[in-house]
Design an enzyme around this catalytic site. Structure first.
Site, PDB file in Angstrom:
ATOM      1  N   LYS A  43      -0.698  20.918-101.324  1.00 17.85           N
ATOM      2  CA  LYS A  43       0.854  20.291-101.659  1.00 17.85           C
ATOM      3  C   LYS A  43       1.962  21.078-101.402  1.00 17.85           C
ATOM      4  O   LYS A  43       2.979  20.766-101.339  1.00 17.85           O
ATOM      5  CB  LYS A  43       0.665  19.610-102.974  1.00 17.85           C
ATOM      6  CG  LYS A  43       0.517  18.080-102.889  1.00 17.85           C
ATOM      7  CD  LYS A  43       0.807  17.414-104.277  1.00 17.85           C
ATOM      8  CE  LYS A  43       0.596  16.095-104.264  1.00 17.85           C
ATOM      9  NZ  LYS A  43       1.016  15.373-105.672  1.00 17.85           N
ATOM     10  N   ARG A  92       5.795   4.739-114.333  1.00 16.14           N
ATOM     11  CA  ARG A  92       7.134   4.743-114.291  1.00 16.14           C
ATOM     12  C   ARG A  92       7.452   3.303-113.814  1.00 16.14           C
ATOM     13  O   ARG A  92       8.243   2.586-114.300  1.00 16.14           O
ATOM     14  CB  ARG A  92       7.858   5.791-113.476  1.00 16.14           C
ATOM     15  CG  ARG A  92       7.901   7.024-113.822  1.00 16.14           C
ATOM     16  CD  ARG A  92       8.092   8.092-112.980  1.00 16.14           C
ATOM     17  NE  ARG A  92       7.133   8.025-111.912  1.00 16.14           N
ATOM     18  CZ  ARG A  92       7.208   8.901-111.064  1.00 16.14           C
ATOM     19  NH1 ARG A  92       7.833   9.932-110.993  1.00 16.14           N
ATOM     20  NH2 ARG A  92       6.358   8.878-109.742  1.00 16.14           N
TER      21      ARG A  92
HETATM   22  O1  PNS Z   1       1.854  15.302-110.539  1.00 15.68           O
HETATM   23  P1  PNS Z   1       1.021  14.534-109.519  1.00 15.68           P
HETATM   24  O2  PNS Z   1       1.108  15.356-108.139  1.00 15.68           O
HETATM   25  O3  PNS Z   1       0.969  13.123-109.452  1.00 15.68           O
HETATM   26  O4  PNS Z   1      -0.652  15.086-110.042  1.00 15.68           O
HETATM   27  C1  PNS Z   1      -1.750  14.508-109.245  1.00 15.68           C
HETATM   28  C2  PNS Z   1      -3.092  15.338-109.717  1.00 15.68           C
HETATM   29  C3  PNS Z   1      -2.923  16.751-109.846  1.00 15.68           C
HETATM   30  C4  PNS Z   1      -3.409  14.530-111.160  1.00 15.68           C
HETATM   31  C5  PNS Z   1      -4.042  14.811-108.726  1.00 15.68           C
HETATM   32  O5  PNS Z   1      -3.707  15.355-107.632  1.00 15.68           O
HETATM   33  C6  PNS Z   1      -5.539  15.371-109.284  1.00 15.68           C
HETATM   34  O6  PNS Z   1      -6.129  15.056-110.190  1.00 15.68           O
HETATM   35  N1  PNS Z   1      -5.862  16.331-108.348  1.00 15.68           N
HETATM   36  C7  PNS Z   1      -7.081  17.291-108.660  1.00 15.68           C
HETATM   37  C8  PNS Z   1      -8.258  16.917-107.445  1.00 15.68           C
HETATM   38  C9  PNS Z   1      -8.783  15.615-107.706  1.00 15.68           C
HETATM   39  O7  PNS Z   1      -9.485  15.661-108.796  1.00 15.68           O
HETATM   40  N2  PNS Z   1      -8.519  14.906-106.860  1.00 15.68           N
HETATM   41  C10 PNS Z   1      -9.208  13.363-107.065  1.00 15.68           C
HETATM   42  C11 PNS Z   1      -8.397  12.512-108.011  1.00 15.68           C
HETATM   43  S1  PNS Z   1      -8.830  10.832-107.336  1.00 15.68           S
END
Ligand code: PNS
Length: 163
Positions: A43, A92
């Site tokens: 990201k 939110r």
């Molecule tokens: O603050 P964010 O960017 O909305 O958080 C997103 C996050 C970090 C929770 C999500 O991208 C995540 O869990 N990433 C880890 C990789 C993963 O497990 N991806 C599959 C989730 S369906």
């Protein structure tokens, strides 16, 4: 009665008052809350994972039962490692719902023991996101109502380095 342990994952790039509000709510519901800072290099975060961990650590300010950890890879793997099967996410507005719904169901498919609990922040923070705060900061706007002073200073410094 033990209320167990929950994980509150996110990018926290950077941590806002909205995140802090959710952390406080979660800590009232669970004995232990692990704030899990995703490395998320894909990201291209503004702050390094260690910087984000530092800012979250400062924000929780020693709150009882709240710890901060960094994770890489799948959230479900981190949850298994921590033996914690409740995931907290802030919701939110309706616009958050689609992505959150997909993520909750995918995580459940990958790890059936994992339950996602959605918490809503204080109304004042329902429009806040790290992305929008960064944009305002980058363009020189006042972000003091949305993030801690140290976070706002850190953003200023980052944008100065980049210019
Ligand atoms: O603050 P964010 O960017 O909305 O958080 C997103 C996050 C970090 C929770 C999500 O991208 C995540 O869990 N990433 C880890 C990789 C993963 O497990 N991806 C599959 C989730 S369906």
């Amino acid at each position: 009665m033990s209320r167990g342990c929950a994980i509150y994952p996110g990018s926290f790039d950077p941590v806002t008052f909205g995140h802090i509000d959710i952390m406080q709510r979660a800590s009232q519901l669970f004995d232990k809350v692990i704030v899990a800072v995703a490395q998320n290099e894909a990201k291209h975060p503004l702050f390094t994972a260690d910087e984000r961990v530092g800012m979250v650590t400062e924000a929780i300010n020693g709150s009882a039962g709240v710890v901060v950890k960094k994770f890489d890879g799948l959230l479900v793997d981190f949850a298994r490692e921590q033996n914690a099967f409740v995931v907290i996410r802030g919701l939110r507005a309706i616009s958050d719902f689609e992505f959150e719904f997909q993520m909750a169901l995918m995580n459940r498919r990958l790890e059936p023991r994992l339950e996602t609990v959605f918490l809503t922040p204080k109304e004042d923070y329902t429009f806040l996101s790290s992305r929008i705060v960064k944009e305002v900061a980058r363009l020189g706007g006042d972000v003091s109502p949305f993030v801690r002073k140290s976070v706002s200073n850190a953003m200023k410094e980052k944008f100065l380095q980049k210019s």
